[in-house]
Design a protein around this motif. Structure first.
Motif, PDB file in Angstrom:
ATOM      1  N   UNK A   1      45.528  45.170  30.184  1.00  0.00           N
ATOM      2  CA  UNK A   1      44.098  45.393  30.052  1.00  0.00           C
ATOM      3  C   UNK A   1      43.356  44.080  30.239  1.00  0.00           C
ATOM      4  N   UNK A   2      42.303  44.117  31.033  1.00  0.00           N
ATOM      5  CA  UNK A   2      41.481  42.946  31.273  1.00  0.00           C
ATOM      6  C   UNK A   2      40.205  43.076  30.451  1.00  0.00           C
ATOM      7  N   UNK A   3      39.952  42.093  29.619  1.00  0.00           N
ATOM      8  CA  UNK A   3      38.790  42.161  28.737  1.00  0.00           C
ATOM      9  C   UNK A   3      38.017  40.857  28.824  1.00  0.00           C
TER      10      UNK A   3
ATOM     11  N   UNK B   1      38.945  42.293  38.668  1.00  0.00           N
ATOM     12  CA  UNK B   1      38.124  41.692  37.638  1.00  0.00           C
ATOM     13  C   UNK B   1      38.103  42.565  36.393  1.00  0.00           C
ATOM     14  N   UNK B   2      37.849  41.927  35.263  1.00  0.00           N
ATOM     15  CA  UNK B   2      37.610  42.696  34.047  1.00  0.00           C
ATOM     16  C   UNK B   2      36.482  43.678  34.322  1.00  0.00           C
ATOM     17  N   UNK B   3      36.682  44.925  33.984  1.00  0.00           N
ATOM     18  CA  UNK B   3      35.712  45.965  34.327  1.00  0.00           C
ATOM     19  C   UNK B   3      36.187  46.823  35.473  1.00  0.00           C
TER      20      UNK B   3
ATOM     21  N   UNK C   1      45.643  38.363  41.543  1.00  0.00           N
ATOM     22  CA  UNK C   1      44.915  37.436  40.684  1.00  0.00           C
ATOM     23  C   UNK C   1      44.044  38.276  39.761  1.00  0.00           C
ATOM     24  N   UNK C   2      44.221  38.100  38.468  1.00  0.00           N
ATOM     25  CA  UNK C   2      43.507  38.890  37.472  1.00  0.00           C
ATOM     26  C   UNK C   2      42.416  38.038  36.824  1.00  0.00           C
TER      27      UNK C   2
ATOM     28  N   UNK D   1      42.589  30.241  30.649  1.00  0.00           N
ATOM     29  CA  UNK D   1      42.977  31.645  30.616  1.00  0.00           C
ATOM     30  C   UNK D   1      41.925  32.574  31.195  1.00  0.00           C
ATOM     31  N   UNK D   2      40.951  32.025  31.930  1.00  0.00           N
ATOM     32  CA  UNK D   2      39.932  32.873  32.555  1.00  0.00           C
ATOM     33  C   UNK D   2      40.531  33.737  33.660  1.00  0.00           C
TER      34      UNK D   2
END
Length: 422
Positions: free
Chosen positions: A2-4, A53-55, A69-70, A96-97
């Motif tokens: 999960x990307x937050x 991307x997150x979202x 790439x996350x 960690x971005x």
């Protein structure tokens, strides 16, 4: 996974604001961030790379088999990228971005297309947009000592976590094709050293100068040939351990480890070797470096030089640019090109190149093994007092370097230099 997007303070994400001030604080550059966002998204559409991307936004020119790439914190990422270019890209990884399961693959996707990714107009504006290397990082005699403390004097035990038993911190030469070779890294390192000693005609009775001691393996092998070795370093940590290893090998009478800047060398020698030392010299000191080799070498003698290389146009374009590698890994560092080496030799010495052996693919394999071992030893690295931010930084450094050699953006070569007898 999960990307937050997270707005938690850096301290709550394990980033020490004292140790890592520019990583802990996200710059607020909305205009530059907007420009960086557009350029980045457009650029990756041309690369064998996928971005999520997150979202949930997904883009990129890669297929399912290409690196992913996350972007965990896109806003932070683009503000860093807009404010500081490649430095921001690296700091975003340290924070960690962004993350990935294939760090080398992500960096290689950019490295393999670096020349065509940056539009000509932005190349011309490089110095207006990017920072210049700080004067404090200049490799004067005092500056070089300070720069060495920031890398080579970090901890001998740190380097032991990923180097092989020879403690050789430079490219190996494998027997045959290097990619995933079954050969032990230590054997490939000894082959590299022996090849360079052969090139410099080091044998029984040779008075040998080594510029850049490392942890002593080359001096040991030269002394085992019967050479009398003087080896120079300005790293206190390296000097101490090199002396221990030389004494354990029973060669203290044949090897003199001196804590001395190369510019302060005394005497004349039959041969000189220097392995990946020129990278720490700085372009404005290349004439001093090669001039010292010329001065210290007897007429008719030879130099065995191992150097990491870049394309000459890149060297000239980035010579004064402050990069992520220069900020966090090798302060004051500068890669040379073959053209720059030859030009400096012609202008400042009586030395000339009589042989060159290039082996960039061997460095890619060397670095792959170092990175694998470093990441396997994460617990040991932590126990030595290095935090998560440092470990991400070091992993990126090793992956960045591996990608450079794997794509041909970087190369490494052994040069044999000769001095006329008359």
């Amino acid at each position: 996974m999960t990307l937050v997007e997270s707005d938690r303070p850096a301290s709550q994400r394990g980033i020490d604001p004292v140790r890592w001030p520019d990583v802990a604080v996200v710059p607020n550059r909305p205009v530059r961030a907007a420009v960086a966002t557009r350029i980045f998204r457009r650029t990756v559409e041309r690369l064998p790379l996928r971005v999520v991307e997150a979202g949930g936004r997904r883009y990129g020119g890669g297929s399912a088999s290409d690196p992913l790439l996350q972007l965990r914190r896109p806003s932070s990422f683009f503000h860093r990228l807009g404010a500081a270019g490649t430095i921001g890209f690296g700091e975003a990884y340290m924070a960690g971005d962004w993350t990935t399961d294939d760090l080398t693959g992500v960096v290689a996707a950019f490295a393999s297309h670096m020349r065509e990714l940056v539009p000509a107009v932005f190349q011309r504006l490089r110095h207006a947009v990017l920072h210049r290397q700080p004067d404090a990082d200049d490799n004067t005699v005092e500056g070089a000592r300070a720069n060495v403390r920031r890398h080579y004097d970090l901890s001998n035990d740190l380097f032991k976590t990923f180097l092989d038993e020879t403690l050789t911190y430079s490219s190996a030469v494998f027997d045959g094709e290097p990619a995933h070779s079954p050969e032990l890294l230590a054997d490939a390192q000894r082959r590299k050293i022996d090849r360079l000693l052969d090139a410099a005609n080091v044998r029984e009775g040779t008075r040998l100068l080594e510029v850049g001691t490392g942890w002593g393996e080359l001096s040991i092998r030269a002394a085992q040939r019967g050479a009398q070795v003087t080896t120079l370093t300005i790293s206190i940590e390296q000097a101490d351990l090199a002396r221990e290893r030389i004494e354990a090998a029973g060669l203290s009478e044949r090897v003199d480890v001196q804590l001395r800047d190369y510019r302060m060398v005394h005497g004349e020698f039959d041969a000189i070797v220097s392995v990946e030392m020129i990278e720490a010299v700085g372009a404005n000191h290349w004439s001093e470096y090669f001039g010292t080799l010329d001065r210290a070498l007897r007429p008719g003698g030879r130099v065995g030089l191992q150097a990491i290389l870049q394309d000459d146009a890149i060297v000239r374009a980035t010579q004064d640019t402050y990069t992520w590698i220069r900020k966090y890994i090798f302060p004051g560092g500068q890669l040379a090109s073959a053209e720059a080496i030859n030009s400096t030799l012609r202008s400042h010495t009586r030395l000339h190149v009589i042989d060159r052996y290039s082996f960039g693919r061997h460095y890619a394999e060397t670095l792959r093994r170092w990175r694998d071992r470093f990441e396997e030893q994460a617990g040991k690295v932590a126990s030595l007092g290095f935090d998560d931010t440092f470990r991400r930084m070091w992993s990126l450094y090793l992956a960045y370097s591996e990608a450079g050699f794997r794509t041909g953006y970087l190369d490494v070569a052994q040069f044999t230099l000769a001095k006329p007898a008359g």
